[in-house]
Design a protein around this motif. Structure first.
Motif, PDB file in Angstrom:
ATOM      1  N   ARG A   3       0.797  -1.237   0.004  1.00  0.00           N
ATOM      2  CA  ARG A   3       0.082   0.016   0.002  1.00  0.00           C
ATOM      3  C   ARG A   3       0.994   1.211  -0.129  1.00  0.00           C
ATOM      4  O   ARG A   3       0.596   2.481  -0.115  1.00  0.00           O
ATOM      5  CB  ARG A   3      -0.898   0.045   1.223  1.00  0.00           C
ATOM      6  CG  ARG A   3      -1.899  -1.196   1.269  1.00  0.00           C
ATOM      7  CD  ARG A   3      -2.542  -1.417   2.519  1.00  0.00           C
ATOM      8  NE  ARG A   3      -3.503  -0.004   2.712  1.00  0.00           N
ATOM      9  CZ  ARG A   3      -4.003   0.351   3.849  1.00  0.00           C
ATOM     10  NH1 ARG A   3      -3.499  -0.177   4.835  1.00  0.00           N
ATOM     11  NH2 ARG A   3      -4.849   1.558   3.628  1.00  0.00           N
ATOM     12  N   ASP A   4       2.185   1.030   0.254  1.00  0.00           N
ATOM     13  CA  ASP A   4       3.002   2.196   0.385  1.00  0.00           C
ATOM     14  C   ASP A   4       3.725   2.295  -1.057  1.00  0.00           C
ATOM     15  O   ASP A   4       4.004   1.265  -1.742  1.00  0.00           O
ATOM     16  CB  ASP A   4       3.981   2.274   1.522  1.00  0.00           C
ATOM     17  CG  ASP A   4       4.761   0.886   1.686  1.00  0.00           C
ATOM     18  OD1 ASP A   4       4.334  -0.001   0.814  1.00  0.00           O
ATOM     19  OD2 ASP A   4       5.896   1.048   2.347  1.00  0.00           O
ATOM     20  N   VAL A   5       4.515   3.495  -1.216  1.00  0.00           N
ATOM     21  CA  VAL A   5       5.559   3.356  -2.415  1.00  0.00           C
ATOM     22  C   VAL A   5       6.588   4.413  -2.073  1.00  0.00           C
ATOM     23  O   VAL A   5       6.630   5.517  -1.642  1.00  0.00           O
ATOM     24  CB  VAL A   5       4.885   3.981  -3.693  1.00  0.00           C
ATOM     25  CG1 VAL A   5       4.064   5.202  -3.399  1.00  0.00           C
ATOM     26  CG2 VAL A   5       5.529   3.722  -4.861  1.00  0.00           C
ATOM     27  N   LEU A   6       7.892   3.841  -2.433  1.00  0.00           N
ATOM     28  CA  LEU A   6       9.177   4.795  -2.145  1.00  0.00           C
ATOM     29  C   LEU A   6       9.508   5.180  -3.811  1.00  0.00           C
ATOM     30  O   LEU A   6       9.963   4.189  -4.371  1.00  0.00           O
ATOM     31  CB  LEU A   6      10.240   3.994  -1.477  1.00  0.00           C
ATOM     32  CG  LEU A   6      11.592   4.741  -1.358  1.00  0.00           C
ATOM     33  CD1 LEU A   6      11.605   6.069  -0.639  1.00  0.00           C
ATOM     34  CD2 LEU A   6      12.692   3.827  -0.821  1.00  0.00           C
ATOM     35  N   HIS A   7       9.645   6.372  -3.986  1.00  0.00           N
ATOM     36  CA  HIS A   7      10.198   6.817  -5.513  1.00  0.00           C
ATOM     37  C   HIS A   7      11.537   7.233  -5.238  1.00  0.00           C
ATOM     38  O   HIS A   7      11.933   7.906  -4.585  1.00  0.00           O
ATOM     39  CB  HIS A   7       9.291   7.929  -6.027  1.00  0.00           C
ATOM     40  CG  HIS A   7       7.883   7.466  -6.285  1.00  0.00           C
ATOM     41  ND1 HIS A   7       7.465   7.212  -7.238  1.00  0.00           N
ATOM     42  CD2 HIS A   7       6.903   7.811  -5.477  1.00  0.00           C
ATOM     43  CE1 HIS A   7       6.046   7.124  -7.490  1.00  0.00           C
ATOM     44  NE2 HIS A   7       5.594   7.354  -6.424  1.00  0.00           N
ATOM     45  N   THR A   8      12.398   6.584  -6.009  1.00  0.00           N
ATOM     46  CA  THR A   8      13.628   6.902  -6.189  1.00  0.00           C
ATOM     47  C   THR A   8      13.992   7.159  -7.635  1.00  0.00           C
ATOM     48  O   THR A   8      14.030   6.079  -8.426  1.00  0.00           O
ATOM     49  CB  THR A   8      14.571   5.814  -5.577  1.00  0.00           C
ATOM     50  OG1 THR A   8      14.257   5.550  -4.233  1.00  0.00           O
ATOM     51  CG2 THR A   8      16.176   6.312  -5.832  1.00  0.00           C
ATOM     52  N   ARG A   9      13.806   8.413  -8.202  1.00  0.00           N
ATOM     53  CA  ARG A   9      13.765   8.686  -9.524  1.00  0.00           C
ATOM     54  C   ARG A   9      15.192   9.328 -10.024  1.00  0.00           C
ATOM     55  O   ARG A   9      15.634  10.351  -9.400  1.00  0.00           O
ATOM     56  CB  ARG A   9      12.815   9.658  -9.717  1.00  0.00           C
ATOM     57  CG  ARG A   9      12.359   9.792 -11.353  1.00  0.00           C
ATOM     58  CD  ARG A   9      11.066  10.438 -11.749  1.00  0.00           C
ATOM     59  NE  ARG A   9      11.347  11.910 -11.231  1.00  0.00           N
ATOM     60  CZ  ARG A   9      10.213  12.747 -11.119  1.00  0.00           C
ATOM     61  NH1 ARG A   9       9.119  12.459 -11.536  1.00  0.00           N
ATOM     62  NH2 ARG A   9      10.419  14.185 -11.219  1.00  0.00           N
ATOM     63  N   LEU A  10      15.718   8.649 -11.160  1.00  0.00           N
ATOM     64  CA  LEU A  10      16.974   9.058 -11.702  1.00  0.00           C
ATOM     65  C   LEU A  10      16.484  10.014 -12.970  1.00  0.00           C
ATOM     66  O   LEU A  10      15.475   9.743 -13.707  1.00  0.00           O
ATOM     67  CB  LEU A  10      17.858   8.070 -12.064  1.00  0.00           C
ATOM     68  CG  LEU A  10      18.097   7.013 -11.079  1.00  0.00           C
ATOM     69  CD1 LEU A  10      19.099   5.831 -11.713  1.00  0.00           C
ATOM     70  CD2 LEU A  10      18.958   7.843  -9.823  1.00  0.00           C
TER      71      LEU A  10
END
Length: 576
Positions: A235-242
């Motif tokens: 239900r959660d989300v961690l965004h690590t965007r390059l």
């Protein structure tokens, strides 16, 4: 004849009834390219049949495969044939169905109280259904007391078992193959918690009109984003965007030289690294806590990540490549005040169908230089530097109308800008993203406090038409003499989704980019800078779209003496 065999014959009419429910198409020879549909076989993923070596199997072995996924089965057992809304006493198989349901408990229905008896089924589906009935037979054997049985019953039961032995064996082989492939994927996958979402934009663009046309060349620019989306709970989300890019905005030029303005800035130019060097431009985490949704930004946070923008078909996941061409048409300028690191909360105020409907309240705080511990600078730290705090009330009526009232309070040290990304990880920090120089440039000698108010609305009268718009007012209070001023912005857009083809969008947007009147100490210019934009997103495939569009700017720099500027762009977006 043994007692076990005798009891098994007693319940054989259940099997006879099952045969009456199968049409001649259901017992046709199977094709080697037949597919098992997830809609027809709840709980089983859709797969393509591969050639398998057919082998004999036992009922117990088939049970292991047919029972997989039963917890998610969309069918439910019924106790009376009258529970089926689409079964009538005049139906040709009514008696057989009634016997199977009420006497043997061997038939399940769908959640909407239908049986769907006229729907075609495959031999594999029938094999699975037969196996379910045989399970029921095994349960009834132990309690069967009747002694009425014929040789015909025994022959029918034996024939059915032999008839579908090949299908049951094939089903077993297909499931074995699927399990093997799934195990291989799990053993070699990149991560059990992370998926990669990517976007690449290619854009050919040019500017026309008077001095602006003479001062710019045709360019071919790009931007790439790779977003690692990690979920730890589902239900959660961690965004690590390059991100990487080489795009630069066009220079607007008047008779007196270059114009200090960000009018006409395009979305793919935001977050550009200038030379395609790679950087982390977003590091955020979103998770539910009770009824609320929490947003945490360590870097690259923006208000439009967590607040409802109410600009469908023009806004696309914060300056994405599938919405409007310009940053102005994409979202209200009020969401471009500040950014960086901080926290936000979205709390529902009511339930669907209640008095408050789908209303919610949103609050957020972002600081542009939260990572800087220095105490000598007035723009550093989480609470002692530049920041923007947002509050928003959201209200919607069904899925057709959405409204929002937004307030943003900000603080900027001397030399700041009103509308910018606010992120130290963004190459556009220190550069304006939308509006004129008169509206953007805060005092260069003292700090400024800003209070911004905005309303937005989106109305979708039909699936083929969407109308949205916004108005924002910005009151700037400088801490020095003559630093106060006001700025305005407004716009309205009309979108025609699925125009010409499903997935296409035709959009037209018009409004006034942020502008200010009669600012003391700022270059003259009191004309309204109108912005007109039209684009057509053509969906080539699920992963490729081509968007030609035109941006027309009147009175750039708030000065009608400056020639109108026209920007033409052909944007191609690849998503994966």
């Amino acid at each position: 004849m043994s007692n076990l065999l005798w009891k098994s014959l007693v319940v054989s009419p259940a099997v006879l009834g099952a045969t009456l429910l199968v049409s001649t198409t259901a017992i046709a020879a199977p094709s080697t390219t037949t597919e098992v549909s997830a809609a027809k076989q709840p709980g089983v993923a859709e797969v393509s049949q591969q050639p398998e070596i057919l082998a004999q199997t036992t009922i117990d072995q088939v049970n292991r495969y047919s029972n997989e996924g039963n917890q998610n089965n969309s069918q439910s057992q019924v106790t009376s044939v009258s529970q089926f809304s689409d079964v009538q006493p005049t139906d040709w198989a009514f008696q057989a169905l009634q016997s199977l349901v009420e006497r043997y408990g061997c038939i399940a229905g769908y959640p909407n109280a239908t049986y769907r008896g006229n729907r075609a089924l495959t031999r594999y589906e029938f094999a699975a259904g037969l196996n379910a009935c045989l399970d029921r037979v095994n349960e009834l054997i132990a309690t069967a007391t009747a002694d009425l049985v014929t040789k015909q019953d025994l022959a029918t039961l034996q024939r059915l078992q032999e008839e579908f032995s090949a299908e049951l064996a094939t089903l077993r082989g297909r499931v074995d193959s699927l399990e093997a492939r799934t195990a291989e994927l799990e053993a070699n996958q990149f991560s059990t918690t992370t998926k990669l979402v990517g976007e690449a934009i290619f854009a050919v663009s040019d500017a026309f009109g008077g001095n602006t046309g003479d001062a710019n060349n045709t360019v071919f620019q790009d931007r790439v984003r790779l977003d690692l989306q990690t979920s730890f709970t589902g239900r959660d989300v961690l965004h690590t965007r390059l991100a990487a890019g080489n795009a630069n905005a066009f220079s607007l030029v008047g008779d007196a030289g270059a114009i200090n303005t960000a009018e006409g800035t395009q979305t793919f130019e935001v977050g550009s690294t200038g030379n395609n060097s790679v950087k982390i431009d977003r590091l955020t985490y979103e998770a539910p806590i009770g009824p609320a949704q929490v947003y945490l930004a360590a870097s690259g946070g923006r208000h439009s990540h967590y607040a409802a923008v109410n600009n469908p078909y023009f806004f696309d996941n914060t300056d994405g490549g599938n919405g409007a061409l310009s940053t102005f048409a994409s979202e209200s300028p009020i969401y471009r005040i500040g950014g960086g690191a901080g926290i936000a909360l979205n709390l529902p105020l009511g339930k669907s169908g209640g008095i408050l409907g789908n209303s919610s309240i949103t609050a957020g705080y972002l600081a542009s230089q939260a990572n800087d511990p220095g105490i000598t600078s007035l723009s550093s730290g989480l609470t002692n530097g530049n920041y923007a705090a947002l509050g928003q009330l959201n209200f919607s009526v069904g899925d057709r109308l959405a409204l929002a009232a937004t307030y943003v309070h900000g603080y900027n040290a001397a030399g700041g800008l009103l509308f910018n990304s606010g992120s130290t990880s963004d190459a556009t920090f220190g550069e304006t993203l939308v509006g004129t120089g008169q509206a953007n440039a805060l005092s260069t000698t003292s700090a400024s406090s800003t209070n911004s108010y905005g309303v937005s609305a989106a109305f979708r009268p039909s699936d083929k038409l969407s109308v949205s718009g916004f108005v924002s007012y910005h009151d700037v209070t400088g801490f020095g003499a003559g630093d106060d001023y006001e700025a305005w912005s407004y716009g309205v857009g009309v979108a025609l989704p699925d125009f010409g083809k499903k997935g296409n969008v035709l959009g037209v947007f018009a409004g006034a980019e942020p502008y200010a009147f009669n600012r003391v100490g700022v270059a003259a210019g009191n004309d309204i800078p109108y912005h007109f934009e039209g684009f057509y997103k053509y969906r080539v495939s699920d992963n490729i779209s081509v968007t030609p569009g035109v941006i027309w700017l009147t009175s750039p720099g708030q000065n009608s003496d400056n020639d109108d500027a026209i920007i033409g762009t052909l944007r191609t977006t690849f998503t994966f």
